[in-house]
Each structure stands twice: as structure tokens, then as C-alpha cells.
Design a protein around this motif. Structure first.
Motif, PDB file in Angstrom:
ATOM      1  N   TYR B  27       0.826  -1.201   0.000  1.00 45.36           N
ATOM      2  CA  TYR B  27       0.000   0.000   0.000  1.00 45.36           C
ATOM      3  C   TYR B  27       0.865   1.256   0.000  1.00 45.36           C
ATOM      4  O   TYR B  27       0.503   2.258  -0.605  1.00 45.36           O
ATOM      5  CB  TYR B  27      -0.968  -0.047   1.178  1.00 45.36           C
ATOM      6  N   ASP B  28       2.023   1.186   0.684  1.00 44.89           N
ATOM      7  CA  ASP B  28       2.944   2.319   0.627  1.00 44.89           C
ATOM      8  C   ASP B  28       3.378   2.571  -0.808  1.00 44.89           C
ATOM      9  O   ASP B  28       3.460   3.708  -1.267  1.00 44.89           O
ATOM     10  CB  ASP B  28       4.182   2.047   1.478  1.00 44.89           C
ATOM     11  N   VAL B  30       1.751   1.728  -3.574  1.00 42.26           N
ATOM     12  CA  VAL B  30       0.645   2.279  -4.374  1.00 42.26           C
ATOM     13  C   VAL B  30       0.467   3.759  -4.064  1.00 42.26           C
ATOM     14  O   VAL B  30       0.273   4.578  -4.971  1.00 42.26           O
ATOM     15  CB  VAL B  30      -0.662   1.505  -4.112  1.00 42.26           C
ATOM     16  N   LEU B  31       0.568   4.105  -2.774  1.00 42.71           N
ATOM     17  CA  LEU B  31       0.459   5.512  -2.375  1.00 42.71           C
ATOM     18  C   LEU B  31       1.506   6.350  -3.102  1.00 42.71           C
ATOM     19  O   LEU B  31       1.202   7.407  -3.666  1.00 42.71           O
ATOM     20  CB  LEU B  31       0.665   5.631  -0.862  1.00 42.71           C
ATOM     21  N   ASN B  34       0.709   6.682  -6.809  1.00 42.64           N
ATOM     22  CA  ASN B  34      -0.398   7.627  -6.992  1.00 42.64           C
ATOM     23  C   ASN B  34       0.112   9.058  -6.900  1.00 42.64           C
ATOM     24  O   ASN B  34      -0.217   9.924  -7.728  1.00 42.64           O
ATOM     25  CB  ASN B  34      -1.457   7.365  -5.915  1.00 42.64           C
ATOM     26  N   MET B  35       0.977   9.294  -5.896  1.00 44.17           N
ATOM     27  CA  MET B  35       1.548  10.626  -5.719  1.00 44.17           C
ATOM     28  C   MET B  35       2.388  11.012  -6.940  1.00 44.17           C
ATOM     29  O   MET B  35       2.304  12.134  -7.439  1.00 44.17           O
ATOM     30  CB  MET B  35       2.436  10.573  -4.484  1.00 44.17           C
TER      31      MET B  35
END
Lengths: 111, 100, 159
Positions: B27-28, B30-31, B34-35
Motif C-alpha cells: 500500500y505504501d 501504491v500511495l 499515486n503521488m
């Protein structure tokens, strides 16, 4: 007049990019996943508004401004949605927030 | 002044890449991706003005669309693969959530 | 009447196409109409949009709310900027639940997105009756629990 307008636009763009930069630092140095999202959301909220707002002043009244506004609106609607999807997926997958304190539901919200 | 902003955005993208490489959970990453994507949109918009090619703004909007759909698709993929292989990559998220 | 909404959607999409394209030749316009109809058809095939009444009042209430949200974003951005660059001991992550049993779907979406959009607070779960948020500090959680934002959202869409 034109010079002042351009200066204001430049300052807006620069301050926006500072927020973006701070968000990048936050995403790198925050201690756990959920707090890192807070860091990253710094780059997703005021940063784009200021940068694209500054560019809109540069462009003046034209089709370009409409396009910039569309990009801004789109980013402001999708980025919280994507962030929510991400945070909720992590939560459902069992990634626990660290060192949190839980607060009970407030007495009078909802209306 | 636009150049300063472009450099700041580029540095942020480098920081996002660093977070994507460090992880530690899916998830880190993906975050961070996304950023990286939303910052690309901003960078394209700023570059359009630096280079005087405002038709780049159409690309910015298209990139924003693709990025949003892409992130949702990756999340869906992670969720589905966790259902099928409970011991796979996604499950590591809960055990190694914190590294310094 | 059933065709009214898809038709309006096609017209709106085509207006955007005209605005973006700037190339008014017959084949391009034909392609535009075909793709607009295709998009609306695909959307309806995927899921029927929810049949909530769309009131015109939302047209001016939502932008007014956005202005307030913009100000709120300025305030919270500066707060989080300090937290991000400051010492780690200043963080006090808190999870808070906001009661949302009375909200419509639109209001719930607006509230959830607004919470995520203001840094320092982050929606992590929504169900029909409540909304769970992760906050960077105790103070931000207290603010959220105070319900100022929830009240404003409820004023935008009162039912």
C-alpha cells in the motif's frame, strides 16, 4: 499592472510547489502507513490548487483557463477518492494504524 | 519562477520514487505511485507554460484520468490476489508495517 | 422521461468534446457523437446512476461550500506543513468516528472526500451509519468530533 499580475501568479505557483515538496518530504519521513498518507495528501490538496491557480492567472481569460480549471476540478474529485480506496483497502487487509488512540462517537453530529 | 516550481515538483517525484522503492507494504508503494502520477500532471501543466505549448494541458488531463483508473485497478488486483493467495505479497503488509 | 437523463448526459459530454477539440470537421464531430453515446451506454450498462433527485439548489450551494472548504484547506495545510517538518513527537494519531446515519449518499460522499481533502484527517471507512477517520493529531480529531464540517455538509444537502 501586467507585471504585478505576473508576480502574483509566480508567487502562487512557487508557494504551491513548496506545499508539494513538503508533502513529498512528509510521505518519506512519517513513521507509519496511515501517517504517510497524511503527508501525501498535503501534495494533493492545496498544492495543485495553488499551482494551477497561478497558471490560470498567467493564462488570463481563455480556453486554457477553462482547461486548467477542469484539470484542477478533476484532481480535487479523484485524489480523495483514490486515497480513500487505498486507505480502506489497507484497513480491510488488516494493516493496523500504529500508536493510535480511539475516540468515541461525538454526542451531537450528523444533524 | 516557473522553473523553480518545476524543479520542486521534480524533487517531490524523486521523493515519491524513494518511498515506492522503500515500501515496506504494497500500500505504501501504491500511495507513492499515486503521488508520482498526480505530480506528473502538475509537472506537465507547468512545463506547458515554460515551453509555451499549452496544448500539453490535454495530455495533463488524460494523464490524470489514466492515473486514477490505474491506481484503482492496482488496488483491485492486490485485493483479488490476496483472496486467492492469503500468504502472498499483500499479507506481508500486516507483519512488516514499520521499518526505519 | 426515462430517456431524458441519458440524453442530457450525451449533450453535456458532446459540449465538452466541442470545447476540447477545437477541430470542427464532419468526421471528427461524427466520431464525437458516437463516442459520447458509447460512454453513456457503457455507464448505464455498468450501473444505473442512483435515482436521487437532483435539485438546482445544489448548483449554488456546492460552490459556496467549496469556498469554505478552500479556506479550511489553507488552515489545515499550514498545520500539517509544520507537523511534517517538525519533530515526530508532535504527532498523536487518533481514530475518531463520526455519526452519519442521517446523511444521503451524496452528503456522505461529500463529507468523506472533504475529510480526506483536508490534510491531517483521513477517511478510512464508511458504512451506512458512521464514518471512521484517522487523524494526525488529537486536536484535529477533536475538531472533527465537534461536527463543524458535518453540519456544513448537512446544510448543503438537507435530507
Amino acid at each position: 499592472m501586467n507585471g504585478i499580475l505576473e508576480l502574483v501568479a509566480g508567487l502562487l505557483v512557487i508557494s504551491g510547489s513548496l506545499f508539494v515538496l513538503a508533502g513529498g518530504i512528509g510521505a518519506l519521513r512519517m513513521p507509519d502507513f496511515y501517517t504517510r498518507i497524511h503527508g501525501a495528501s498535503l501534495t494533493d490538496s492545496l498544492g495543485p490548487v495553488l499551482v494551477l491557480g497561478g497558471l490560470m492567472i498567467y493564462a488570463g481569460l481563455s480556453l486554457i483557463t477553462v482547461k486548467l480549471a477542469a484539470v484542477m476540478l478533476f484532481l480535487l474529485v479523484t485524489s480523495p477518492t483514490a486515497t480513500y480506496a487505498l486507505a480502506n483497502a489497507a484497513l480491510l487487509a488488516g494493516l493496523k494504524p500504529e500508536g493510535v488512540e480511539r475516540m468515541p462517537t461525538g454526542p451531537e453530529e450528523g444533524a | 519562477m516557473l522553473l523553480v516550481a518545476a524543479i520542486a515538483i521534480l524533487v517531490t517525484m524523486a521523493l515519491a520514487l524513494a518511498r515506492a522503492l522503500l515500501g515496506p507494504s504494497v500500500y505504501d508503494r501504491v500511495l507513492a505511485v499515486n503521488m508520482f502520477g498526480t505530480k506528473t500532471v502538475l509537472l506537465i501543466a507547468v512545463m506547458a507554460f515554460i515551453m509555451g505549448r499549452t496544448d500539453f494541458l490535454d495530455l495533463a488531463l488524460a494523464y490524470a484520468l489514466i492515473n486514477f483508473i490505474g491506481v484503482l485497478a492496482v488496488l483491485w488486483f492486490v485485493q483479488e490476489s490476496r483472496k486467492r493467495h492469503p500468504s502472498g505479497t499483500g499479507a506481508q503488509a500486516s507483519t512488516e508495517s514499520n521499518t526505519e | 422521461m426515462r430517456l431524458m437523463r441519458p440524453l442530457l448526459a450525451v449533450i453535456a459530454l458532446f459540449a465538452v468534446w466541442l470545447l476540447w477539440g477545437g477541430l470542427y470537421k464532419t468526421p471528427v464531430l461524427q466520431l464525437g457523437i458516437v463516442s459520447c453515446v458509447l460512454v453513456v451506454w457503457l455507464t448505464y450498462r455498468m450501473a444505473l446512476p442512483d435515482q436521487q433527485e437532483h435539485r438546482l439548489a445544489l448548483l449554488y450551494r456546492v460552490p459556496l461550500y467549496w469556498l469554505w472548504l478552500l479556506w479550511e484547506m489553507v488552515v489545515t495545510n499550514v498545520q500539517v506543513l509544520r507537523l511534517v517538518l517538525g519533530p515526530r513527537s508532535a504527532l498523536s494519531p487518533t481514530i475518531v468516528e463520526v455519526d452519519a446515519s442521517a446523511s444521503s449518499k451524496f452528503a456522505l460522499t461529500l463529507l468523506g472526500n472533504s475529510i480526506t481533502l483536508t490534510p491531517g484527517t483521513l477517511t478510512i471507512n464508511i458504512d451506512d451509519t458512521r464514518l471512521t477517520a484517522h487523524c494526525l493529531t488529537r486536536a484535529a480529531a477533536e475538531d472533527l468530533r465537534g461536527g463543524g464540517m458535518a453540519r456544513r455538509v448537512a446544510a448543503v444537502d438537507p435530507d
